[in-house]
Scaffold this active site. Structure first.
Site, PDB file in Angstrom:
ATOM      1  N   GLU A 361       0.845   2.520   9.251  1.00 30.78           N
ATOM      2  CA  GLU A 361       2.370   2.446   9.343  1.00 30.78           C
ATOM      3  C   GLU A 361       3.287   4.322   8.868  1.00 30.78           C
ATOM      4  O   GLU A 361       3.945   4.491   8.707  1.00 30.78           O
ATOM      5  CB  GLU A 361       3.164   1.919   8.033  1.00 30.78           C
ATOM      6  CG  GLU A 361       2.259   0.473   9.008  1.00 30.78           C
ATOM      7  CD  GLU A 361       3.842  -1.131   8.303  1.00 30.78           C
ATOM      8  OE1 GLU A 361       4.089  -0.440   7.509  1.00 30.78           O
ATOM      9  OE2 GLU A 361       2.822  -2.190   8.377  1.00 30.78           O
ATOM     10  N   HIS A 639       3.649  -1.975  -0.475  1.00 31.29           N
ATOM     11  CA  HIS A 639       2.042  -1.655  -0.637  1.00 31.29           C
ATOM     12  C   HIS A 639       1.597  -1.372  -2.398  1.00 31.29           C
ATOM     13  O   HIS A 639       2.121  -0.102  -2.553  1.00 31.29           O
ATOM     14  CB  HIS A 639       0.962  -1.816   0.487  1.00 31.29           C
ATOM     15  CG  HIS A 639       1.425  -2.618   1.887  1.00 31.29           C
ATOM     16  ND1 HIS A 639      -0.023  -2.829   2.029  1.00 31.29           N
ATOM     17  CD2 HIS A 639       2.276  -2.756   2.171  1.00 31.29           C
ATOM     18  CE1 HIS A 639       0.153  -3.611   3.249  1.00 31.29           C
ATOM     19  NE2 HIS A 639       1.892  -3.903   3.390  1.00 31.29           N
TER      20      HIS A 639
END
Length: 655
Positions: A361, A639
């Site tokens: 990402e 995350h």
């Protein structure tokens, strides 16, 4: 294969691309700011509620119509730029390879390892993976994150500081060592500075911060010293000093004769601390050994049962290669279970001497540049801007974003190949998600064969319920990987011996876990027969110590998880994990004190993976040494990061 050092094959095409993007960028930026002003993070909402008279509301009321007006004015230029930009993407290279030679400071840290230093026994490599959510700011806000450019810089800085820090790991072979009293060990634990606050570390990583100590935790009045049991702090039979060597020659505890410091956990007399003392700012990991450890033949032994055997210090940086004796104490942070045979921990920092890093990402172009500049201060080789834009080949759907994958390496990259998944659906199809396959050289054998490693970095389809899409992508990942390894098994243009393969590793965000009933199809995929997951017992069952890696975005800015250390503490606690990790949807949930539903059991959804192939080279042995769940990016992403260290042995005798 020629690595692409520029997005285009000619400077003319590169110039046209820059010109077209110059027309597009004002419209892109204004639209991003306009949308971002309509989506607030929980932190911004909290600040507004705490200070109703803040200028935030006034800023939104004034800036929104201004952004809208300027956006309309920039649309004609953006349309012109788009008509020029879109066709150029058909001839754009699928990645950008950059190489920065390490400076003097990096060389001292071991930033560029020597390829000639291939040892048959005991070579290890460390791999890391992290989803950093560097989307355009407006899109990142849907994950309760903002300020993408600032986060990109900070992510790179924290990773670099964590990987480049000096680290000494201490291991002992005696499971019954009782030579350290409770008071002595308490002083030792509190004496050494925690090195987890690396996000605040200055850019000059050679300067280590220390906290002053009132007394040395090694030599404590009235307590038995684990280093000098005889009580003589300069004893000639010190187990740290190798027989026949001077006490101050190459000793990690005594760098200069007679030099002591109240700031150093070793030098305790009042003299100033030597600036080159390797114990200052050094993190010491103390881990318990496996039951019934093999006997170590070493000349450094003490009587009186203080230490049954001594293994030596294992240093992560080449400049700290010392030997010493050690002591044992269980900690809640690092454990070694006999069934696993390797260490596993929840760490507030990335492993020292991180060799390979896969990021997902990394979508925003400006954020990519900021992150790359930071990573290049530690990693000499980086592959970034991976993927396709617009229309290209199998990517029939228009791609607004690239794959978001980035790879950083301390070892030379020999070949790289990107493949786009053609079966994306919904909003996921707007990004060129795929797989990046990389071949790196990690050494040269005694027969002058290249010793290489293979890495596959990927980010799978994210939409829940699309298990069949992810399984198809896993099928493609295995097929493409086998094709890449077969096509690059020999040096280009040569018909000699094949390269020797040290490792074959898959890293990335696979967007499914090993505990959800909805992910049963992916859990049983053939990927897990070819590659081993260190955290997995079998389909649908993780090992008890395995953690989920997906954080609940609603709690990202809570004070309890606002720093790497605090998030680490929360993750070490079962109730904390239930509070701040995302769990599979279940009816077995109850509301907590903040109104969020928490599960009754489990450790959360683990969707970030590092897998390795155990059988890559005949007669070679691949063992995992350590697996870590990392909290160093607390507040910067939704995350947890993961890291794994592999030990590669050829079975040959040392020369």
């Amino acid at each position: 294969m020629v690595l692409h050092t520029s997005p285009f094959s000619s400077a003319f095409l590169q110039g046209l691309n820059s010109l077209s993007w110059g027309f597009i960028f004002p419209c892109y930026w204004l639209f991003d700011r306009l949308l971002a002003s309509c989506v607030s993070t929980t932190l911004e909402k909290r600040r507004r509620s705490q200070d109703p008279c803040s200028f935030m509301t006034l800023y939104v009321l004034v800036s929104t119509p201004l952004y809208l007006l300027l956006l309309l004015a920039s649309l004609p230029f953006a349309l012109l730029g788009f008509l020029l930009w879109a066709p150029l993407q058909a001839v754009r290279h699928p990645y950008l390879y950059t190489h920065r030679r390490p400076d003097k400071h990096q060389a001292e840290q071991g930033g560029a390892p020597s390829l000639a230093d291939w040892r048959p026994q005991g070579r290890s490599f460390c791999f890391g993976s992290a989803n950093v959510c560097l989307l355009p700011d407006s899109l990142a806000r849907f994950n309760n994150l903002s300020e993408t450019q600032r986060r990109a810089h900070e992510v790179g800085k924290r990773i670099r500081n964590g990987a480049s820090r000096p680290q000494i790991k201490i291991y002992i072979d005696s499971p019954t060592n009782t030579s350290i009293s409770a008071a002595s060990f308490s002083s030792l634990v509190t004496g050494f500075r925690r090195t987890s606050s690396l996000d605040q570390r200055p850019d000059n990583t050679a300067e280590a911060e220390t906290e002053p100590l009132a007394e040395c935790p090694i030599h404590i009045s009235g307590a038995d010293c684990p280093i000098h049991p005889s009580g003589d702090q300069s004893s000639s039979d010190c187990p740290i000093h190798v027989a026949g060597e001077e006490n101050t020659q190459g000793c990690p505890l005594h760098t200069a004769a007679g030099q002591n410091s109240t700031d150093c956990p070793v030098h305790s007399s009042g003299a100033p601390s030597p600036p080159d003392c390797p114990m200052h700012g050094v993190q010491i990991s103390i881990s318990a050994p496996e039951p019934d450890p093999p006997e170590v033949k070493s000349g450094n032994h003490h009587g009186d049962g203080d230490m049954e055997s001594v293994t030596g210090i294992v240093t992560s940086n080449n400049t700290l290669s010392h030997r010493t004796s050690m002591f044992k104490k269980h900690t809640g942070r690092k454990r070694r279970h006999g069934d696993d045979g390797f260490d596993h921990e929840i760490s507030a920092f990335f492993p020292a001497n991180l060799d390979f890093l896969c990021l997902q990402e990394v979508f925003d172009h400006r954020a990519t540049s900021r992150l790359r500049r930071q990573l290049h201060r530690y990693f000499p080789y980086v592959l970034s801007d991976v993927g396709r834009y617009a229309w290209k080949g199998c990517c029939s759907t228009f791609k607004f974003l690239n794959s978001g994958v980035m790879l950083a390496s301390r070892y030379p990259i020999l070949d790289a190949h990107y493949k786009c998944y053609p079966n994306g659906r919904g909003e996921d199809a707007l990004a060129a998600k795929g797989a990046l396959f990389v071949k790196v050289q990690v050494g040269t054998s005694s027969q002058d064969q290249r010793v290489v490693g293979y890495l596959a970095c990927t980010h799978l389809h994210a939409i829940e319920g699309d298990a069949s899409v992810r399984c198809e992508q896993l099928d493609m990942l295995l097929a493409w990987g086998a094709e890449f390894r077969k096509g690059t098994s020999r040096p280009l243009g040569e018909k000699g011996l094949e390269d020797q393969v040290a490792f074959d590793v898959v890293l990335g965000d696979l967007n499914f876990d090993n505990c959800s009933s909805e992910d049963k199809l992916e859990q049983q995929h053939a990927l897990f027969t070819q590659y081993k997951d260190p955290c997995r017992l079998g389909p649908g069952e993780d090992k008890p110590w395995a953690l989920g890696t997906l954080l609940d975005t609603r709690g990202l800015y809570d004070e309890e998880v606002s720093s790497p250390e605090s998030l680490q503490k929360v993750m070490e606690n079962e109730e904390g994990r239930k509070e701040y990790l995302v769990f599979p949807t279940s009816k077995n949930q109850c509301p907590n004190q903040k109104g969020r539903k928490i599960p009754l059991k489990g450790n959360g959804r683990r969707i970030d993976y590092i897998l390795y192939n155990e059988e890559v080279q005949q007669d070679w042995k691949v063992d995992i040494e350590e697996f870590s769940f990392i909290t160093q990016l607390a507040g910067l992403t939704d995350h947890l990061s993961v890291a794994m260290r592999l030990a590669i042995a050829t079975g040959e005798e040392e020369p």
